[in-house]
Design an enzyme around this catalytic site. Structure first.
Site, PDB file in Angstrom:
ATOM      1  CG  ASP A  22      28.144  32.687 -13.834  1.00  0.00           C
ATOM      2  OD1 ASP A  22      27.932  31.446 -14.432  1.00  0.00           O
ATOM      3  OD2 ASP A  22      27.314  33.326 -13.681  1.00  0.00           O
ATOM      4  CD  GLU A 119      23.294  29.319 -12.552  1.00  0.00           C
ATOM      5  OE1 GLU A 119      22.250  28.433 -11.902  1.00  0.00           O
ATOM      6  OE2 GLU A 119      24.005  30.127 -11.782  1.00  0.00           O
TER       7      GLU A 119
END
Length: 284
Positions: A22, A119
């Protein structure tokens, strides 16, 4: 999480290598147009979209890269490139390609590659991570400096303030309307100015190195309701607790001055802990 296991010799130890897929939610990462600058000579780079220029004279990170005269990749100017952590993902694929050219006996260890999500918003998937192998050590490829190895991280906490106001038609608002977004703005001012002026608390723009901070991420809302997410950072739990207490005191001042009908709810939770404590327990 997505896993791939590259087996080593029978009985060999297993290690994990991780990278997150991400990118930051604070700027769009859709429609990315990567631009490759080969053997970049360190001159300013004018991006085709967004009227932006990357100038090493203003960006210390670029100054270090310019000295290498190497290839760099940028976005086109109107999206996030997402090298955090696409670069780590690319590195893991390069490692995999190299390991797969070797026989299991030549690899020395079983390697588990992990591509985790979420994350940027709090290690959500990592908190649920279950390794396929009996992993004895893990390495995350997600760095800021070239060839840097980190053995310590922030102790991180996230907070969110929810403000409930009273939405009334402007024609009947006197004595009745309670503006949630205005109260949220008051809270942001109390937190940001207070942290900026208190070196024991700090904000990102005035801190460096091992100095912790309080950071307001955004303000979202309208007359009826508003939300303010914040992050608290220090290298130990006590430092984060001091910043949480600072935020709570700021909220108390806002509440004391708020009109009746306003409701406030502040929630805080640990995002992740400094990994140094775990490494100290198992330094090998």
């Amino acid at each position: 999480c997505m896993h791939a296991v590259i087996p080593g010799p029978a009985g060999a130890p297993a290690i994990a290598m991780l990278a997150h897929v991400d990118t930051s939610p604070q700027f769009t990462g859709e429609g990315v147009e990567p631009i490759v600058h080969r053997q970049w000579d360190g001159q300013p780079i004018s991006l085709p979209n967004g009227n932006l220029t990357l100038d090493p004279a203003e960006m210390p990170g670029l100054q270090r890269v310019a000295a290498l005269k190497d290839t760099i990749i940028t976005a086109s100017g109107d999206t996030l490139l997402g090298a955090d952590d696409k670069s780590g993902v690319a590195l893991l694929f390069a490692v995999a390609r190299r390991l797969l050219r070797l026989s299991p006996e030549e690899r020395g260890a079983t390697v588990e590659l992990v591509f985790n999500t979420d994350e940027e918003i709090g290690l959500i998937s990592a908190s649920k991570l279950e390794f396929v192998s009996d992993v004895i050590a893990g390495y995350t490829f997600d760095g800021e400096e070239f060839a840097q190895v980190d053995t310590e991280t922030w102790h991180a906490e996230g907070c969110e303030l929810h403000v409930q106001g009273v939405s009334v038609h402007p024609g009947y608002a006197k004595g009745n309307l309670v503006h949630a977004a205005a109260l949220a703005a008051h809270f942001v001012t109390e937190v940001h100015r207070g942290a900026e002026n208190d070196t024991a608390i700090g904000v990102p723009a005035s801190t460096a190195g091992r100095e912790g901070f309080v950071h307001v991420l955004s303000v979202r809302g309208d007359v009826g309701s508003a939300t303010v997410p914040l992050i608290l950072r220090d290298f130990d739990a006590a430092g984060v607790a001091a910043r949480r207490a600072f935020v709570e005191r700021a909220l108390e001042r806002v509440q004391a001055a708020a009109p009746s009908g306003a409701h406030f709810a502040l929630t805080c939770s640990t995002t992740y802990k400094n990994m140094k404590s775990h490494l100290d327990e198992a330094p090998q």
